[in-house]
Motif scaffolding. Structure first.
Motif, PDB file in Angstrom:
ATOM      1  N   LEU A  85       0.817  -1.218   0.000  1.00  0.00           N
ATOM      2  CA  LEU A  85       0.000   0.000   0.000  1.00  0.00           C
ATOM      3  C   LEU A  85       0.849   1.264   0.000  1.00  0.00           C
ATOM      4  O   LEU A  85       0.551   2.228  -0.708  1.00  0.00           O
ATOM      5  CB  LEU A  85      -0.924   0.004   1.221  1.00  0.00           C
ATOM      6  CG  LEU A  85      -2.199  -0.823   1.171  1.00  0.00           C
ATOM      7  CD1 LEU A  85      -2.973  -0.650   2.461  1.00  0.00           C
ATOM      8  CD2 LEU A  85      -3.057  -0.434  -0.014  1.00  0.00           C
ATOM      9  N   CYS A  97       1.825   2.677  -3.380  1.00  0.00           N
ATOM     10  CA  CYS A  97       0.789   2.762  -4.411  1.00  0.00           C
ATOM     11  C   CYS A  97       0.250   4.163  -4.649  1.00  0.00           C
ATOM     12  O   CYS A  97      -0.521   4.366  -5.590  1.00  0.00           O
ATOM     13  CB  CYS A  97      -0.380   1.838  -4.062  1.00  0.00           C
ATOM     14  SG  CYS A  97       0.021   0.082  -4.192  1.00  0.00           S
ATOM     15  N   LEU A 125      -5.545   5.063   0.432  1.00  0.00           N
ATOM     16  CA  LEU A 125      -4.724   4.004   1.008  1.00  0.00           C
ATOM     17  C   LEU A 125      -5.138   3.716   2.443  1.00  0.00           C
ATOM     18  O   LEU A 125      -5.118   2.568   2.885  1.00  0.00           O
ATOM     19  CB  LEU A 125      -3.243   4.389   0.941  1.00  0.00           C
ATOM     20  CG  LEU A 125      -2.712   4.729  -0.461  1.00  0.00           C
ATOM     21  CD1 LEU A 125      -1.221   4.994  -0.410  1.00  0.00           C
ATOM     22  CD2 LEU A 125      -3.026   3.621  -1.451  1.00  0.00           C
ATOM     23  N   ALA A 159      -6.502   0.120   3.667  1.00  0.00           N
ATOM     24  CA  ALA A 159      -5.909  -0.590   4.797  1.00  0.00           C
ATOM     25  C   ALA A 159      -6.988  -1.022   5.777  1.00  0.00           C
ATOM     26  O   ALA A 159      -6.986  -2.151   6.287  1.00  0.00           O
ATOM     27  CB  ALA A 159      -4.875   0.298   5.492  1.00  0.00           C
ATOM     28  N   HIS A 168      -6.750  -4.612   3.036  1.00  0.00           N
ATOM     29  CA  HIS A 168      -5.741  -4.790   1.986  1.00  0.00           C
ATOM     30  C   HIS A 168      -4.360  -4.420   2.501  1.00  0.00           C
ATOM     31  O   HIS A 168      -4.192  -3.445   3.232  1.00  0.00           O
ATOM     32  CB  HIS A 168      -6.085  -3.925   0.770  1.00  0.00           C
ATOM     33  CG  HIS A 168      -7.292  -4.388   0.027  1.00  0.00           C
ATOM     34  ND1 HIS A 168      -7.244  -5.364  -0.935  1.00  0.00           N
ATOM     35  CD2 HIS A 168      -8.598  -4.017   0.118  1.00  0.00           C
ATOM     36  CE1 HIS A 168      -8.458  -5.580  -1.414  1.00  0.00           C
ATOM     37  NE2 HIS A 168      -9.306  -4.770  -0.798  1.00  0.00           N
ATOM     38  N   ASP A 170      -1.633  -5.093   0.013  1.00  0.00           N
ATOM     39  CA  ASP A 170      -1.035  -4.745  -1.269  1.00  0.00           C
ATOM     40  C   ASP A 170      -2.144  -4.657  -2.302  1.00  0.00           C
ATOM     41  O   ASP A 170      -3.273  -5.102  -2.069  1.00  0.00           O
ATOM     42  CB  ASP A 170       0.049  -5.732  -1.692  1.00  0.00           C
ATOM     43  CG  ASP A 170      -0.431  -7.177  -1.625  1.00  0.00           C
ATOM     44  OD1 ASP A 170      -1.526  -7.469  -2.120  1.00  0.00           O
ATOM     45  OD2 ASP A 170       0.299  -8.025  -1.089  1.00  0.00           O
TER      46      ASP A 170
END
Length: 390
Positions: free
Chosen positions: A45, A48, A161, A165, A169, A171
């Motif tokens: 994350l 990204c 992000l 999270a 997630h 990734d």
């Protein structure tokens, strides 16, 4: 390497220029994002931000994962607070002190804030009644497992992000950022392009690109051709030596390395820009004069970077509708980029003509106005769209 024939404008000038629409069509046909999901790669994350999702993502779990306190106070059963008031405190035998984010203890269905309770010796008393669910975030209030979050093609922002999270997630499948090589054709001219590296690199990153290298190259045809043919880039941006002087070697160098498809665009500033390919890689030539380079990047190269990154091709600037305070003079046959500022009355006025060089006016400007090739300008008192500089 034998150079294919091309229209050499050195010491002769441009007999004609391609339209901006023709340049955009060329860019849209050659600067394309990597195919998804074949080119997707999972990244943590934290890596990204600014990248584009290759696949739609959904929540992996509920958020919040359990009923929890939405405020600081005491977790209670709402029924135990019935009848409470400032003249009738009600003891709360089962009250549990909590802070926002704590899961609710068993048997509790609400949170009474500190200002609605008081401590009397070893006891907590309610001085106001609360309803069931008051002060509580219910499990799954923001998302439930399997609920869609973002579609494929979304450029991820930092706030995204955090939400991802929370959704479980760690990734994400993202498209790789296009690798952009920046070549600066050096030399002793005023406004030499070695001044442009930081500006162009920042613009490439703004538009979703990854700067592969910023290389100062001699104003030499063979050296530039080598920079165009060296592997490792998805796009190449070359600044400087694009005009009609005898030492303007960038266009013939590109013709030697691959193909020079368009040279000379009907726009001001930046009209000596060019487009071509080398080894299948799109190459964008922008002038070395700093303001012309900025305009050519905004209207041409930036579009190529955004498309290669999987982002919308259009200008990324926020827009403002405003009225002109003075006439914006233009030239028929060219798209003009006018640097403007907003005055105290919310009207736009020019801070430099499209033909005036240098970044000083751009630094004083709040943004720019585009005037179409079929217009002689915009009179004062007419509504226009201003593209804001970030």
């Amino acid at each position: 390497m034998t150079a294919p024939p091309f229209n050499d404008v050195r010491s002769r000038g441009f007999s004609r220029r391609s339209t901006l629409d023709a340049a955009w069509t060329w860019i849209d046909g050659r600067a394309t994002p990597p195919s998804a999901p074949q080119s997707a790669r999972p990244l943590p994350l934290a890596d990204c931000a600014g990248l584009v999702l290759a696949e739609a993502v959904a929540a992996l779990g509920d958020w919040p994962p359990a009923d929890r306190a939405a405020t600081d106070g005491y977790a209670v059963a709402a029924a135990d607070t019935l009848g409470a008031g400032s003249y009738n405190p009600v003891p709360l035998a089962g009250a549990v002190a909590v802070v926002a984010g704590d899961p609710l203890p068993p048997g509790c269905d609400s949170v009474i804030p500190y200002e609605s309770a008081q401590v009397a010796g070893p006891f907590v008393e309610a001085v106001d009644a609360v309803a069931p669910g008051s002060g509580v975030e219910r499990r799954g209030a923001w998302m439930t497992a399997g609920s869609p979050l973002w579609p494929a093609g979304r450029r991820l922002r930092p706030a995204d992000l955090g939400l991802l999270a929370a959704a479980g997630h760690r990734d994400l499948p993202v498209l790789p950022a296009p690798r952009v090589r920046i070549l600066l054709a050096g030399g002793p001219k005023a406004g030499a392009p070695e001044q442009l590296g930081d500006m162009l690199a920042a613009l490439v990153r703004r538009d979703g690109g990854d700067v592969e290298a910023v290389v100062l190259v001699p104003a030499d045809m063979d050296a530039l051709a080598d920079g165009f043919t060296r592997p490792g880039a998805d796009l190449i941006l070359s600044a400087g030596r694009t005009g009609t002087g005898p030492d303007d070697v960038a266009p013939p160098a590109l013709a030697k390395a691959g193909s020079l498809d368009l040279h000379g665009i009907a726009m001001r500033p930046g009209g000596s820009a060019g487009l071509g390919t080398s080894g299948g890689v799109p190459v964008l030539l922008v002038p070395g004069e700093p303001m012309a380079a900025l305009a050519a990047y905004e209207l041409l190269a930036g579009r190529a970077v955004r498309r290669a990154a999987g982002l919308p091709a259009g200008l990324p600037h926020a827009t403002v509708r405003a009225v002109t305070a003075r006439k914006l003079v233009s030239e028929i046959g060219c798209v003009d980029l006018h640097r403007v500022r907003l005055d105290d009355g919310g009207r736009v006025e020019p801070v430099g003509s499209p033909g005036w060089p240098g970044l000083a006016a751009a630094a004083r400007a709040d943004g720019f106005v585009l005037i179409g090739a079929d217009s002689e300008g915009v009179p004062d008192g007419v509504a226009v769209t201003m593209y804001r500089f970030a």
